[in-house]
Design an enzyme around this catalytic site. Sequence first.
Site, mmCIF file in Angstrom:
data_model
loop_
_atom_site.group_PDB
_atom_site.id
_atom_site.type_symbol
_atom_site.label_atom_id
_atom_site.label_comp_id
_atom_site.label_asym_id
_atom_site.label_seq_id
_atom_site.Cartn_x
_atom_site.Cartn_y
_atom_site.Cartn_z
ATOM 1 N N TYR A 154 0.842 -1.216 0.000
ATOM 2 C CA TYR A 154 0.000 0.000 0.000
ATOM 3 C C TYR A 154 0.873 1.261 0.000
ATOM 4 O O TYR A 154 0.476 2.303 -0.495
ATOM 5 C CB TYR A 154 -0.950 -0.032 1.198
ATOM 6 C CG TYR A 154 -2.229 0.749 1.000
ATOM 7 C CD1 TYR A 154 -2.989 0.623 -0.158
ATOM 8 C CD2 TYR A 154 -2.692 1.618 1.989
ATOM 9 C CE1 TYR A 154 -4.167 1.337 -0.331
ATOM 10 C CE2 TYR A 154 -3.871 2.322 1.832
ATOM 11 C CZ TYR A 154 -4.604 2.178 0.662
ATOM 12 O OH TYR A 154 -5.768 2.886 0.508
ATOM 13 N N LYS A 161 -3.384 8.080 3.163
ATOM 14 C CA LYS A 161 -4.570 7.793 3.984
ATOM 15 C C LYS A 161 -4.349 8.238 5.433
ATOM 16 O O LYS A 161 -5.294 8.696 6.089
ATOM 17 C CB LYS A 161 -4.922 6.302 3.932
ATOM 18 C CG LYS A 161 -5.519 5.837 2.615
ATOM 19 C CD LYS A 161 -6.811 6.564 2.274
ATOM 20 C CE LYS A 161 -7.544 5.941 1.106
ATOM 21 N NZ LYS A 161 -8.628 6.806 0.593
HETATM 22 N N1 LIG Z 1 -11.649 -0.588 -2.726
HETATM 23 C C1 LIG Z 1 -11.084 -0.733 -1.547
HETATM 24 O O1 LIG Z 1 -10.562 -1.797 -1.192
HETATM 25 C C2 LIG Z 1 -11.075 0.438 -0.591
HETATM 26 C C3 LIG Z 1 -10.894 0.197 0.777
HETATM 27 C C4 LIG Z 1 -10.864 1.262 1.655
HETATM 28 C C5 LIG Z 1 -11.012 2.552 1.166
HETATM 29 N N2 LIG Z 1 -11.188 2.768 -0.176
HETATM 30 C C6 LIG Z 1 -11.330 4.136 -0.653
HETATM 31 O O2 LIG Z 1 -12.611 4.323 -1.205
HETATM 32 C C7 LIG Z 1 -12.571 5.449 -2.070
HETATM 33 C C8 LIG Z 1 -13.278 5.093 -3.366
HETATM 34 O O3 LIG Z 1 -12.526 4.147 -4.082
HETATM 35 P P1 LIG Z 1 -13.166 2.857 -4.757
HETATM 36 O O4 LIG Z 1 -12.508 1.686 -4.120
HETATM 37 O O5 LIG Z 1 -14.644 2.946 -4.772
HETATM 38 O O6 LIG Z 1 -12.555 2.911 -6.232
HETATM 39 P P2 LIG Z 1 -13.057 3.620 -7.584
HETATM 40 O O7 LIG Z 1 -11.939 3.423 -8.544
HETATM 41 O O8 LIG Z 1 -14.398 3.131 -7.968
HETATM 42 O O9 LIG Z 1 -13.171 5.155 -7.146
HETATM 43 C C9 LIG Z 1 -12.059 6.032 -7.067
HETATM 44 C C10 LIG Z 1 -12.539 7.347 -7.643
HETATM 45 O O10 LIG Z 1 -11.553 8.384 -7.507
HETATM 46 C C11 LIG Z 1 -11.771 9.241 -8.591
HETATM 47 N N3 LIG Z 1 -10.658 10.165 -8.806
HETATM 48 C C12 LIG Z 1 -9.353 9.857 -9.027
HETATM 49 N N4 LIG Z 1 -8.648 10.993 -9.223
HETATM 50 C C13 LIG Z 1 -9.535 12.020 -9.112
HETATM 51 C C14 LIG Z 1 -9.429 13.446 -9.218
HETATM 52 N N5 LIG Z 1 -8.251 14.045 -9.495
HETATM 53 N N6 LIG Z 1 -10.541 14.198 -9.030
HETATM 54 C C15 LIG Z 1 -11.731 13.624 -8.764
HETATM 55 N N7 LIG Z 1 -11.900 12.280 -8.661
HETATM 56 C C16 LIG Z 1 -10.807 11.505 -8.833
HETATM 57 C C17 LIG Z 1 -11.951 8.288 -9.767
HETATM 58 O O11 LIG Z 1 -12.545 8.933 -10.881
HETATM 59 C C18 LIG Z 1 -12.873 7.248 -9.138
HETATM 60 O O12 LIG Z 1 -14.223 7.586 -9.351
HETATM 61 C C19 LIG Z 1 -11.101 5.829 -2.222
HETATM 62 O O13 LIG Z 1 -10.779 6.871 -1.328
HETATM 63 C C20 LIG Z 1 -10.410 4.551 -1.776
HETATM 64 O O14 LIG Z 1 -9.083 4.770 -1.339
HETATM 65 C C21 LIG Z 1 -11.233 1.729 -1.059
#
Ligand SMILES: NC(=O)c1ccc[n+]([C@@H]2O[C@H](COP(=O)([O-])OP(=O)(O)OC[C@H]3O[C@@H](n4cnc5c(N)ncnc54)[C@H](O)[C@@H]3O)[C@@H](O)[C@H]2O)c1
Length: 257
Positions: A154, A161
């Site tokens: 990570y 984060k």
């Molecule tokens: N998937 C996992 O395992 C997980 C676990 C814990 C936390 N998260 C967090 O959840 C959140 C959503 O991620 P996800 O897993 O749904 O993936 P996802 O890929 O569906 O969503 C990530 C989003 O970030 C957007 N993004 C990236 N750069 C950007 C910018 N410059 N301006 C605006 N938007 C931007 C992308 O367009 C996308 O819609 C993130 O913060 C991620 O770190 C994910």
Amino acid sequence: MSGLLAGKRLLVTGVITDQSIAFSVAKLAQENGATVVLTGFGRMSLVERIAKRLPEPAPVIELDVTNTEQLASLADRVREHVDGLDGVVHSIGFAPQSCLGGGFLDAPWEDVATAVHVSTYSYKSLAVAALPLMSPGGAVVGLTFDATKAWPVYDWMGVAKAGLESASRYLALHLGQKGIRSNLVSAGPLRTMAAKSIPGFQQFEDAWTERSPLGWSLTDQEPAARACLALLSDWFPATTGEIVHVDGGYHALGAAM
Ligand SMILES: NC(=O)c1ccc[n+]([C@@H]2O[C@H](COP(=O)([O-])OP(=O)(O)OC[C@H]3O[C@@H](n4cnc5c(N)ncnc54)[C@H](O)[C@@H]3O)[C@@H](O)[C@H]2O)c1
């Protein structure tokens, strides 16, 4: 209108596929009485197509959270659809490949800076951009991945984060006097586009499915989305600067993966 978020107006960022955590948040929020406006980044026609899969097709506004002009005009552009906001969802994360997958010692500052700009600083930027539309009782909610530990692969996203978790506490401090809350949901691993871009993500998947006290589904975004809804609702009126774990209980174990 009935439901947990009856009558609430939400701005939801971060939809890129129907696997996005933000998509589940938007869907569940509509099912629970909210009006949802989405923001999309980059591939606008794709986001608009996904937005049509919601129970109520939602308007999509363009927002790159690193673009100061787009941030400055955000409130006016949201006002074309709703007359105010009760909640804002930050569901955004990005780190260049050099920052992930074991490259911690070699990632150049320019790449780390991008990761922190998009994944950490943007939490504050988004909240400030939406602030003219918000009033006491409003809430900002973001998504983190437990940053109290160093995880294999990570790397700088973990540092970003950790910054996000701190930024949420500072936002709680600075917006508290306006009656606006800031909280995060710390989700376990979910198979989204962002997750698939992390080399070695399989390690998280294996650890969670084998060890989570409650068990863990890698393809069910709804538990994390439900927690977002709860934090956006009126049922956490005195909670801010908090992190709610939605990870099957993994964070409570004695040893990391
Ligand atoms: N998937 C996992 O395992 C997980 C676990 C814990 C936390 N998260 C967090 O959840 C959140 C959503 O991620 P996800 O897993 O749904 O993936 P996802 O890929 O569906 O969503 C990530 C989003 O970030 C957007 N993004 C990236 N750069 C950007 C910018 N410059 N301006 C605006 N938007 C931007 C992308 O367009 C996308 O819609 C993130 O913060 C991620 O770190 C994910």
